[in-house]
Design a protein around this motif. Structure first.
Motif, short mmCIF file in Angstrom:
data_model
loop_
_atom_site.label_atom_id
_atom_site.label_comp_id
_atom_site.label_asym_id
_atom_site.label_seq_id
_atom_site.Cartn_x
_atom_site.Cartn_y
_atom_site.Cartn_z
N ASN A 110 -13.54 -6.50 -9.11
CA ASN A 110 -12.69 -6.31 -10.29
C ASN A 110 -11.27 -6.84 -10.10
O ASN A 110 -10.43 -6.69 -10.99
CB ASN A 110 -12.60 -4.81 -10.64
CG ASN A 110 -13.86 -4.30 -11.29
OD1 ASN A 110 -14.16 -4.64 -12.43
ND2 ASN A 110 -14.63 -3.50 -10.57
N GLU A 111 -11.00 -7.40 -8.92
CA GLU A 111 -9.64 -7.85 -8.57
C GLU A 111 -8.60 -6.77 -8.88
O GLU A 111 -7.57 -7.01 -9.50
CB GLU A 111 -9.30 -9.17 -9.28
CG GLU A 111 -10.22 -10.29 -8.86
CD GLU A 111 -9.88 -11.63 -9.49
OE1 GLU A 111 -8.97 -11.69 -10.34
OE2 GLU A 111 -10.53 -12.61 -9.12
N ALA A 112 -8.93 -5.56 -8.43
CA ALA A 112 -8.06 -4.41 -8.72
C ALA A 112 -6.88 -4.37 -7.75
O ALA A 112 -6.91 -5.02 -6.70
CB ALA A 112 -8.86 -3.12 -8.63
N ASP A 113 -5.85 -3.60 -8.10
CA ASP A 113 -4.67 -3.46 -7.24
C ASP A 113 -4.89 -2.46 -6.12
O ASP A 113 -4.24 -2.52 -5.08
CB ASP A 113 -3.46 -3.03 -8.09
CG ASP A 113 -3.11 -4.10 -9.09
OD1 ASP A 113 -2.59 -5.14 -8.65
OD2 ASP A 113 -3.42 -3.94 -10.29
N LEU A 114 -5.76 -1.50 -6.37
CA LEU A 114 -6.11 -0.53 -5.33
C LEU A 114 -7.36 0.26 -5.75
O LEU A 114 -7.76 0.22 -6.92
CB LEU A 114 -4.95 0.43 -5.03
CG LEU A 114 -4.60 1.53 -6.03
CD1 LEU A 114 -3.72 2.56 -5.35
CD2 LEU A 114 -3.90 0.99 -7.23
N GLY A 115 -7.93 0.95 -4.76
CA GLY A 115 -9.07 1.84 -5.04
C GLY A 115 -8.76 3.21 -4.48
O GLY A 115 -8.12 3.34 -3.43
N ASN A 166 -5.85 -3.75 -2.25
CA ASN A 166 -6.32 -4.85 -3.10
C ASN A 166 -7.18 -5.84 -2.32
O ASN A 166 -7.99 -6.55 -2.92
CB ASN A 166 -5.12 -5.59 -3.71
CG ASN A 166 -4.07 -5.97 -2.68
OD1 ASN A 166 -3.61 -5.12 -1.92
ND2 ASN A 166 -3.70 -7.23 -2.65
N THR A 167 -7.05 -5.88 -0.97
CA THR A 167 -7.89 -6.79 -0.20
C THR A 167 -9.14 -6.08 0.35
O THR A 167 -9.89 -6.64 1.14
CB THR A 167 -7.10 -7.42 0.97
OG1 THR A 167 -6.60 -6.34 1.77
CG2 THR A 167 -5.96 -8.29 0.48
N GLY A 168 -9.35 -4.86 -0.04
CA GLY A 168 -10.57 -4.14 0.36
C GLY A 168 -10.47 -3.43 1.69
O GLY A 168 -11.48 -3.05 2.29
N GLU A 169 -9.24 -3.22 2.17
CA GLU A 169 -9.08 -2.55 3.46
C GLU A 169 -8.91 -1.05 3.27
O GLU A 169 -8.18 -0.62 2.38
CB GLU A 169 -7.85 -3.14 4.16
CG GLU A 169 -7.75 -2.78 5.62
CD GLU A 169 -6.39 -3.13 6.22
OE1 GLU A 169 -6.08 -2.61 7.31
OE2 GLU A 169 -5.61 -3.88 5.58
N ASN A 170 -9.58 -0.27 4.14
CA ASN A 170 -9.41 1.19 4.09
C ASN A 170 -8.16 1.56 4.87
O ASN A 170 -8.01 1.18 6.02
CB ASN A 170 -10.65 1.86 4.72
CG ASN A 170 -10.51 3.36 4.86
OD1 ASN A 170 -9.85 4.01 4.07
ND2 ASN A 170 -11.12 3.91 5.91
N ILE A 171 -7.25 2.29 4.23
CA ILE A 171 -6.01 2.69 4.90
C ILE A 171 -6.09 4.16 5.28
O ILE A 171 -6.33 5.01 4.42
CB ILE A 171 -4.80 2.47 3.95
CG1 ILE A 171 -4.71 1.01 3.51
CG2 ILE A 171 -3.49 2.93 4.59
CD1 ILE A 171 -4.41 0.01 4.62
N PHE A 172 -5.90 4.45 6.57
CA PHE A 172 -5.93 5.85 7.00
C PHE A 172 -4.75 6.62 6.38
O PHE A 172 -3.68 6.05 6.16
CB PHE A 172 -5.83 5.95 8.52
CG PHE A 172 -7.06 5.49 9.26
CD1 PHE A 172 -8.34 5.74 8.78
CD2 PHE A 172 -6.93 4.81 10.47
CE1 PHE A 172 -9.47 5.33 9.47
CE2 PHE A 172 -8.06 4.39 11.17
CZ PHE A 172 -9.33 4.65 10.67
N PRO A 173 -4.94 7.92 6.14
CA PRO A 173 -3.87 8.71 5.51
C PRO A 173 -2.53 8.65 6.25
O PRO A 173 -1.48 8.66 5.60
CB PRO A 173 -4.44 10.12 5.50
CG PRO A 173 -5.92 9.89 5.35
CD PRO A 173 -6.20 8.68 6.21
N SER A 220 -1.46 -4.18 0.01
CA SER A 220 -1.87 -4.74 1.30
C SER A 220 -0.65 -5.28 2.05
O SER A 220 -0.49 -5.04 3.25
CB SER A 220 -2.91 -5.83 1.04
OG SER A 220 -3.10 -6.58 2.19
N ASP A 221 0.25 -5.98 1.34
CA ASP A 221 1.46 -6.51 1.98
C ASP A 221 2.43 -5.40 2.38
O ASP A 221 3.09 -5.50 3.41
CB ASP A 221 2.16 -7.53 1.06
CG ASP A 221 1.36 -8.83 0.99
OD1 ASP A 221 0.53 -9.07 1.91
OD2 ASP A 221 1.54 -9.59 0.02
#
Ligand SMILES: [Zn+2]
Length: 458
Positions: A227-232, A247-254, A356-357
């Motif tokens: 969906n080219e989303a900004d975040l999930g 937005n690049t599909g990376e999981n970010i730890f809390p 992501s940046d």
């Protein structure tokens, strides 16, 4: 019939339905809560449930028994845990109870309880059950109430996202209770919303509602990319935890997205920020750099909430994804609210970067997720005590919850889980090699000190 004692825990009550927790048990629990309420002059209490299949029947027995014990009950129906906490913060008696299995398997259920604005421990309820005498009292009254609109209005008043329609967000509710509120919440704050598994279904037919496990995030990652989303954003079964995908599909730890939240909050107010022992050293450093006070607390709802309260902290968070905002919100953990605050912080970022940046601007380090070793509830604390007493690890040691050792190039943690028969470990290093070295030092010390443990990291 006897009540199964193993379901009563430090922070809450949890068990398998119907073997351990059933309509009989929950009636007993209701009677014990009524005793507590009467002692504290609480005449009425709000109750709700998450989307689990056993929820409706358990809630009905629970209400009947509270009313029989002379307590007035306001049933707010199917809600997230944060909606129940909101109700308990804003009702007259500051009391509420939700029947929820949180992120546990679908045949589990449980209770999270607040009486008089304070969390109630399962242990306290068990001791009340054991000392109870049955006596008849006058009956309470039952009301029903829909709190969704009031909750949403307050959330929307609290959040101000700059140019919200610029943000496309995918929300994955995993068929948990967050589905009843999260789609409306993100639409009403003005974002473009893509919905994933937002219909509440206690069979959890798509994936389990536990965003701390990577396997449960794959559908969200795919959807953010396509969906080219900004975040999930992903929520757990009762909506009190949030998981973040960039937005690049990376999981970010809390502990990493807490860096962005801390920076954002501390740019407006000064104060303390609380985090649990599983969080990165880089979070504490960032809080100090932004003139905040970093406070490390033991893992667990109770400890984080208490530390926030004692220090009037602005924010609290745990590696599990429970985030507590206390700057312009009530200080309870709320997954969808936290997700909206992540978008607010993103929209206020000074360099107008994508998420992501922004994440790349924080110190680069390598960390394991939470790792587990299976042991038993009977021996887990002894293992930790022995490890603390006998280890020969070098470095700066902290024993507020298990053993955390800080080194120049990273840190390691070994503690006992509060909620399951497991040891919990996590390691971080400035390089992958540093991380692996710290991990192998911990594990070789553990096998030297407790040679009978089978070290099989999961
Ligand atoms: Zn939860």
């Amino acid at each position: 019939m006897e009540v199964n004692k193993s379901i009563f825990r430090e922070n809450d009550i949890r068990g398998i339905y119907p073997e351990q927790l059933n309509e009989f048990t929950i009636s007993k629990i209701a009677k014990a809560i009524a005793v507590k309420c009467k002692k504290e002059n609480i005449e009425s209490i709000s109750v709700g449930r998450d989307g689990r299949l056993s929820g409706e029947s358990l809630l009905s027995s629970f209400c009947d028994s509270l009313i029989d014990s002379g307590i007035n009950v306001t049933n707010i129906g199917m809600v997230t845990s944060p909606m129940l906490y909101f109700e308990a913060k804003t009702n007259k008696t500051k009391s509420g109870i939700i029947i929820t299995g949180s992120h546990n398997p679908k045949n589990h259920n449980g209770l999270k309880m607040v009486v008089n604005d304070r969390p109630v421990s399962g242990i306290e309820i068990l001791s009340l059950i054991e000392s109870m005498e049955s006596k008849s009292t006058s009956k309470g009254e039952l009301k029903t109430k829909d709190i969704k609109e009031k909750y949403l209005e307050e959330v929307i008043n609290s959040i101000s996202i700059k140019n919200p329609s610029n943000y496309k967000v995918v929300i994955d509710c995993g068929n948990g209770a967050a589905g009843c509120v999260a789609p409306d919440l993100f639409k009403r704050v003005g974002c473009e919303v893509v919905e994933l598994f937002t219909e509440v279904d206690g069979n959890f037919p798509n994936h389990h509602p536990d965003p701390s496990k990577l396997e449960n995030l794959q559908d969200l990652i795919d959807s953010v990319i396509s969906n080219e989303a900004d975040l999930g954003l992903a929520f757990d079964g009762d909506g009190d935890r949030v998981g973040l995908i960039t937005n690049t599909g990376e999981n970010i730890f809390p502990d990493k997205y807490m860096m962005m939240l801390s920076e954002n909050i501390l740019s407006k107010q000064s104060g303390a920020i609380v985090f649990d022992v599983k969080c990165s050293n880089h979070l504490a450093e960032l809080i100090t750099k932004n003139h905040g006070v970093p406070l490390m607390a033991p893992t667990g709802h109770f400890h984080i909430k208490r530390t926030i309260k004692e220090n009037n902290a602005l924010l609290g968070g745990e590696m599990s994804g429970h985030i507590f905002f206390n700057d312009k919100w009530y200080g309870f953990d709320d997954g969808p609210y936290s997700g909206a605050r992540i978008i607010e912080a993103l929209s206020e970022h000074k360099e107008n970067k994508n998420i992501s940046d922004i994440m790349k601007t924080y110190p680069k380090s390598f960390s394991t997720p939470e790792l587990n070793i299976n042991v038993t509830d009977e021996n887990k604390f002894q293992i930790i005590e022995k490890f603390i007493a006998e280890n020969e690890l070098e470095g700066e040691k902290n024993t507020i919850d298990g053993l955390r050792v800080n080194y120049k190039n990273g840190w390691g943690l070994l503690r006992a889980s509060n909620t399951s028969p497991k040891l919990v470990l996590r390691f971080e290093g400035n390089t992958i090699e540093d991380m692996n070295n710290i991990q192998s030092e911990f594990l070789s010390e553990l096998s030297r000190i407790s040679p009978n443990i089978v070290i099989n990291l999961t």
